[in-house]
Scaffold this motif. Structure first.
Motif, PDB file in Angstrom:
ATOM      1  N   LEU B  94       0.805  -1.228   0.000  1.00  0.00           N
ATOM      2  CA  LEU B  94       0.000   0.000   0.000  1.00  0.00           C
ATOM      3  C   LEU B  94       0.833   1.271   0.000  1.00  0.00           C
ATOM      4  CD1 LEU B  94      -2.896  -0.945   2.468  1.00  0.00           C
ATOM      5  CD2 LEU B  94      -2.981  -0.739  -0.014  1.00  0.00           C
ATOM      6  N   GLU B  95       2.117   1.162   0.402  1.00  0.00           N
ATOM      7  CA  GLU B  95       2.912   2.365   0.575  1.00  0.00           C
ATOM      8  C   GLU B  95       2.993   3.234  -0.700  1.00  0.00           C
ATOM      9  OE1 GLU B  95       6.302   1.517   3.085  1.00  0.00           O
ATOM     10  OE2 GLU B  95       5.269   2.846   4.480  1.00  0.00           O
ATOM     11  N   PRO B  96       3.147   2.637  -1.903  1.00  0.00           N
ATOM     12  CA  PRO B  96       3.142   3.485  -3.116  1.00  0.00           C
ATOM     13  C   PRO B  96       1.833   4.260  -3.262  1.00  0.00           C
ATOM     14  CG  PRO B  96       3.893   1.267  -3.628  1.00  0.00           C
ATOM     15  CD  PRO B  96       3.393   1.235  -2.226  1.00  0.00           C
ATOM     16  N   LEU B  97       0.742   3.631  -2.861  1.00  0.00           N
ATOM     17  CA  LEU B  97      -0.556   4.313  -2.933  1.00  0.00           C
ATOM     18  C   LEU B  97      -0.568   5.518  -1.993  1.00  0.00           C
ATOM     19  CD1 LEU B  97      -3.583   4.485  -3.714  1.00  0.00           C
ATOM     20  CD2 LEU B  97      -4.054   2.968  -1.785  1.00  0.00           C
ATOM     21  N   PHE B  98      -0.036   5.321  -0.776  1.00  0.00           N
ATOM     22  CA  PHE B  98      -0.035   6.421   0.192  1.00  0.00           C
ATOM     23  C   PHE B  98       0.763   7.611  -0.332  1.00  0.00           C
ATOM     24  CE2 PHE B  98      -0.513   3.157   3.826  1.00  0.00           C
ATOM     25  CZ  PHE B  98      -1.874   3.100   3.570  1.00  0.00           C
ATOM     26  N   SER B  99       1.909   7.315  -0.974  1.00  0.00           N
ATOM     27  CA  SER B  99       2.762   8.432  -1.370  1.00  0.00           C
ATOM     28  C   SER B  99       2.197   9.177  -2.581  1.00  0.00           C
ATOM     29  CB  SER B  99       4.197   7.944  -1.633  1.00  0.00           C
ATOM     30  OG  SER B  99       4.176   6.863  -2.519  1.00  0.00           O
ATOM     31  N   THR B 100       1.277   8.551  -3.324  1.00  0.00           N
ATOM     32  CA  THR B 100       0.676   9.263  -4.467  1.00  0.00           C
ATOM     33  C   THR B 100      -0.781   9.616  -4.211  1.00  0.00           C
ATOM     34  OG1 THR B 100       0.156   7.113  -5.437  1.00  0.00           O
ATOM     35  CG2 THR B 100       2.145   8.191  -6.218  1.00  0.00           C
ATOM     36  N   TYR B 101      -1.243   9.296  -2.994  1.00  0.00           N
ATOM     37  CA  TYR B 101      -2.670   9.411  -2.688  1.00  0.00           C
ATOM     38  C   TYR B 101      -3.215  10.819  -2.948  1.00  0.00           C
ATOM     39  CZ  TYR B 101      -6.978   8.926   0.051  1.00  0.00           C
ATOM     40  OH  TYR B 101      -8.281   8.902   0.468  1.00  0.00           O
ATOM     41  N   TYR B 102      -2.424  11.831  -2.557  1.00  0.00           N
ATOM     42  CA  TYR B 102      -2.961  13.192  -2.650  1.00  0.00           C
ATOM     43  C   TYR B 102      -2.933  13.739  -4.073  1.00  0.00           C
ATOM     44  CZ  TYR B 102      -3.853  13.087   2.223  1.00  0.00           C
ATOM     45  OH  TYR B 102      -4.384  12.738   3.429  1.00  0.00           O
ATOM     46  N   ALA B 103      -2.456  12.920  -5.016  1.00  0.00           N
ATOM     47  CA  ALA B 103      -2.590  13.293  -6.421  1.00  0.00           C
ATOM     48  C   ALA B 103      -3.931  12.801  -6.983  1.00  0.00           C
ATOM     49  CB  ALA B 103      -1.436  12.702  -7.228  1.00  0.00           C
ATOM     50  N   ILE B 104      -4.612  11.941  -6.200  1.00  0.00           N
ATOM     51  CA  ILE B 104      -5.904  11.424  -6.679  1.00  0.00           C
ATOM     52  C   ILE B 104      -6.981  12.489  -6.444  1.00  0.00           C
ATOM     53  CG2 ILE B 104      -7.671   9.638  -6.356  1.00  0.00           C
ATOM     54  CD1 ILE B 104      -5.431   7.853  -5.215  1.00  0.00           C
ATOM     55  N   PRO B 105      -7.748  12.852  -7.462  1.00  0.00           N
ATOM     56  CA  PRO B 105      -8.820  13.828  -7.243  1.00  0.00           C
ATOM     57  C   PRO B 105     -10.017  13.164  -6.568  1.00  0.00           C
ATOM     58  CG  PRO B 105      -8.748  13.175  -9.538  1.00  0.00           C
ATOM     59  CD  PRO B 105      -7.670  12.409  -8.859  1.00  0.00           C
ATOM     60  N   ILE B 106      -9.985  13.191  -5.226  1.00  0.00           N
ATOM     61  CA  ILE B 106     -11.039  12.523  -4.451  1.00  0.00           C
ATOM     62  C   ILE B 106     -12.432  13.047  -4.848  1.00  0.00           C
ATOM     63  CG2 ILE B 106     -11.919  12.112  -2.108  1.00  0.00           C
ATOM     64  CD1 ILE B 106      -9.306  10.761  -2.453  1.00  0.00           C
ATOM     65  N   TYR B 107     -12.481  14.357  -5.177  1.00  0.00           N
ATOM     66  CA  TYR B 107     -13.792  14.960  -5.490  1.00  0.00           C
ATOM     67  C   TYR B 107     -14.434  14.311  -6.716  1.00  0.00           C
ATOM     68  CZ  TYR B 107     -12.768  18.598  -2.144  1.00  0.00           C
ATOM     69  OH  TYR B 107     -12.496  19.260  -1.000  1.00  0.00           O
ATOM     70  N   ALA B 108     -13.593  13.678  -7.563  1.00  0.00           N
ATOM     71  CA  ALA B 108     -14.153  13.019  -8.748  1.00  0.00           C
ATOM     72  C   ALA B 108     -15.111  11.897  -8.348  1.00  0.00           C
ATOM     73  CB  ALA B 108     -13.017  12.469  -9.615  1.00  0.00           C
ATOM     74  N   PHE B 109     -14.917  11.363  -7.127  1.00  0.00           N
ATOM     75  CA  PHE B 109     -15.805  10.279  -6.668  1.00  0.00           C
ATOM     76  C   PHE B 109     -17.114  10.819  -6.086  1.00  0.00           C
ATOM     77  CE2 PHE B 109     -11.474   8.483  -6.213  1.00  0.00           C
ATOM     78  CZ  PHE B 109     -11.609   7.443  -7.114  1.00  0.00           C
ATOM     79  N   TYR B 110     -17.149  12.144  -5.889  1.00  0.00           N
ATOM     80  CA  TYR B 110     -18.283  12.722  -5.168  1.00  0.00           C
ATOM     81  C   TYR B 110     -19.625  12.416  -5.839  1.00  0.00           C
ATOM     82  CZ  TYR B 110     -20.996  16.219  -2.616  1.00  0.00           C
ATOM     83  OH  TYR B 110     -21.936  16.855  -1.860  1.00  0.00           O
ATOM     84  N   PRO B 111     -19.742  12.603  -7.178  1.00  0.00           N
ATOM     85  CA  PRO B 111     -21.018  12.264  -7.815  1.00  0.00           C
ATOM     86  C   PRO B 111     -21.417  10.804  -7.574  1.00  0.00           C
ATOM     87  CG  PRO B 111     -19.639  13.506  -9.323  1.00  0.00           C
ATOM     88  CD  PRO B 111     -18.788  13.174  -8.146  1.00  0.00           C
ATOM     89  N   LEU B 112     -20.417   9.934  -7.604  1.00  0.00           N
ATOM     90  CA  LEU B 112     -20.682   8.516  -7.340  1.00  0.00           C
ATOM     91  C   LEU B 112     -21.216   8.324  -5.916  1.00  0.00           C
ATOM     92  CD1 LEU B 112     -20.236   5.504  -8.293  1.00  0.00           C
ATOM     93  CD2 LEU B 112     -18.054   5.642  -7.086  1.00  0.00           C
ATOM     94  N   PHE B 113     -20.585   9.007  -4.960  1.00  0.00           N
ATOM     95  CA  PHE B 113     -21.032   8.898  -3.568  1.00  0.00           C
ATOM     96  C   PHE B 113     -22.471   9.385  -3.423  1.00  0.00           C
ATOM     97  CE2 PHE B 113     -16.420   9.455  -1.874  1.00  0.00           C
ATOM     98  CZ  PHE B 113     -16.144   8.157  -2.265  1.00  0.00           C
ATOM     99  N   ILE B 114     -22.809  10.455  -4.181  1.00  0.00           N
ATOM    100  CA  ILE B 114     -24.181  10.984  -4.095  1.00  0.00           C
ATOM    101  C   ILE B 114     -25.167   9.943  -4.624  1.00  0.00           C
ATOM    102  CG2 ILE B 114     -25.753  12.726  -5.002  1.00  0.00           C
ATOM    103  CD1 ILE B 114     -23.490  14.740  -4.834  1.00  0.00           C
ATOM    104  N   VAL B 115     -24.765   9.291  -5.695  1.00  0.00           N
ATOM    105  CA  VAL B 115     -25.632   8.248  -6.257  1.00  0.00           C
ATOM    106  C   VAL B 115     -25.823   7.131  -5.235  1.00  0.00           C
ATOM    107  CG1 VAL B 115     -25.808   6.453  -8.026  1.00  0.00           C
ATOM    108  CG2 VAL B 115     -25.012   8.752  -8.637  1.00  0.00           C
TER     109      VAL B 115
END
Lengths: 263, 254
Positions: B94-115
């Protein structure tokens, strides 16, 4: 003769490494008598700390058996055993009093008994004025006193000391040695001291085991013959020079070995 | 003047001087009122808005959601960090994911979460939680890495099990590191919740700011931004104060 307090039979320790198995220690046969002060000296890397960790139940032997009070030691620290390490093992977020009672508070000991033992340990280790201080405010010697006091309050029948004064200056070491002798006399516990300092072993112990370079085996056990009420002043006794001389005679070749062929 | 007082004075000046310059720039017309109102009028506007009480419900809702995201992320982050520290292979995975995590646009998932979760509070809390979580996990791992082996051996000598060792030895030792993560979590919770409200929601501070923004209503938008600034700075200062007290007791060494 009474049954030994600690008994090691055919104990070896092998570490797996990338270049194959590394034979670090043994075979070692060793008996500690109940209530004696026993020291182990040896060249660096001979496995003396490993020896202690196996008696403490912190590292299982690869072969052989280790017994404490007639019971085999598994992978847990046996009841009645206290360990003091070389490194600072104080908990920085706890004050001196809470550090000392850390182990005690999880044993079934009544509150007023905890307070009584804390007071005794603070007195014996000269920490009474520092009960509310935090480890960061203390010197290295004081912090090691806290760690010894923490072991002391659990009233262990066997105290294992892994180079406890290794990080201290020479004067502090001598004085701490006196305190250790007082503690040993006051508690009647069996003490096993691992050290690289010959004078420390010669001054404190009833018997000193000399270990060979790796794989560490016990070459010889020397009786110092001191009376039980000794203190650090025996360093000026001619007999003291004879004991350290004998230890160095045994250890010199081993230490050269440990340094490798280049030396 | 003591050192601490002098630092406090400098910190106050570092805020006061730019604010003063901004005030002057607005008043002499260097910055147009349509771009930004004067700082003093933001304060007046904020007091008026708070006194009128018309968006108090929105403020409370947002702060409650921020608090929920913050608490959930802090608790889950420390727990997951402690578990990962014991599971070395999973951690390496998981460590590679953690170090690049903040490059992921979390807000892109927001519409999905609303659904999935509907237009209630849950999607916004989830965004705040997701932004804050990894900062806590990473600082927990760093903190646990810094625990000296001798303290773990001491825990074994005291015959403590894995949970006792974590709660009474390794996590307390790592506390200053954990605090760093918790402070970041507070900031990320604010960003996550208010950002989500700003993008799409029917209430909350972010929604009110968006509403004012769409109507070019600077007299509401700027005071509300000021409000968020004041609240988050207060929270940060409080956490910082505790952090300093904790470190002072343990000595300057760490």
């Amino acid at each position: 003769m009474a049954a030994p307090h600690v008994s090691m039979r055919g104990v070896t320790r092998v570490f797996p490494t990338q270049k194959g198995a590394l034979h670090a220690l043994g075979p070692v046969d060793l008996d500690l008598r109940k209530g004696e002060f026993f020291a182990v000296v040896g060249p660096s890397g001979c496995g003396k700390s490993t020896l202690l960790e196996m008696i403490a139940g912190l590292a299982p032997p690869s072969a052989g058996t280790v017994e404490f009070e007639g019971r085999a030691i598994g992978s847990d620290v046996p009841d009645g055993v206290g360990v003091v390490f070389q490194e600072n093992a104080c908990f920085p977020w706890l004050n001196v009093a809470d550090n000392i009672t850390f182990g005690l508070r999880r044993l079934p000991v009544a509150k007023d008994e905890v307070a009584r033992r804390l007071d005794y340990a603070l007195g014996l280790m000269g920490l009474r004025d520092f009960a509310a201080a935090y480890p960061a405010q203390l010197s290295g010697g004081m912090r090691q006193r806290v760690c010894i006091a923490r072991t002391l309050v659990t009233q262990p029948r066997l105290i294992l000391l892994d180079e406890p004064f290794g990080a201290l200056d020479q004067q502090t070491r001598l004085l701490m040695g006196d305190e250790l002798l007082n503690l040993w006399r006051a508690t009647g516990a069996t003490v096993l001291l691992i050290t690289h300092a010959l004078d420390e072993a010669a001054m404190l112990a009833d018997r000193v085991a000399v270990m060979s370079s790796r794989p560490g085996c016990i070459l010889e056990i020397i009786e110092t013959g001191w009376s039980a009420d000794r203190d650090s002043r025996i360093v000026s006794d001619p007999a003291f020079g004879a004991v350290t001389g004998k230890l160095w005679g045994l250890l010199r070749d081993q230490s050269l070995n440990a340094l490798g062929p280049a030396a | 003047m003591s050192r601490a007082r002098r630092i406090a004075l400098y910190q106050a000046l570092a805020v006061a001087i730019p604010v003063l310059l901004l005030e002057v720039a607005c008043r002499v017309g260097l910055i147009q009122p349509l771009t930004m109102p004067t700082p003093s009028s933001m304060v007046v506007g904020l007091v008026e808005i708070l006194a009128s009480g018309r968006i108090n419900a929105a403020i409370l809702k947002t702060l409650a959601n921020v608090a929920a995201a913050f608490v959930l992320a802090s608790v889950a982050g420390v727990a997951l960090g402690a578990l990962l520290h014991r599971a070395a292979p999973v951690r390496r995975l998981l460590e590679p994911l953690f170090s690049t995590y903040y490059a992921i646009p979390i807000y892109a998932f927001y519409p999905l979460f609303i659904v999935v979760f509907g237009l209630g509070d849950a999607p916004q809390v989830l965004i705040g939680f997701m932004l804050a979580l990894v900062a806590v996990i990473v600082s927990t791992l760093n903190g646990l890495d810094s625990v000296p082996r001798v303290l773990i051996k001491t825990a074994r000598v005291c015959r403590m099990n894995a949970v006792q060792t974590a709660t009474q030895v390794t996590l307390p030792y790592a506390a200053p590191h954990l605090f760093t993560g918790v402070k970041l979590a507070a900031a990320y919770s604010f960003i996550g919740v208010i950002g989500a409200e700003f993008i799409m929601s029917q209430s909350g501070l972010g929604y009110e700011i968006r509403f004012a923004f769409d109507n070019l209503d600077n007299q509401v938008m700027y005071p509300l931004i000021l409000l968020i600034l004041v609240v988050s700075v207060t929270v940060n200062f409080t956490l910082d104060h505790w952090d300093k007290a904790l470190r002072a007791r343990r000595g300057a060494a760490r």
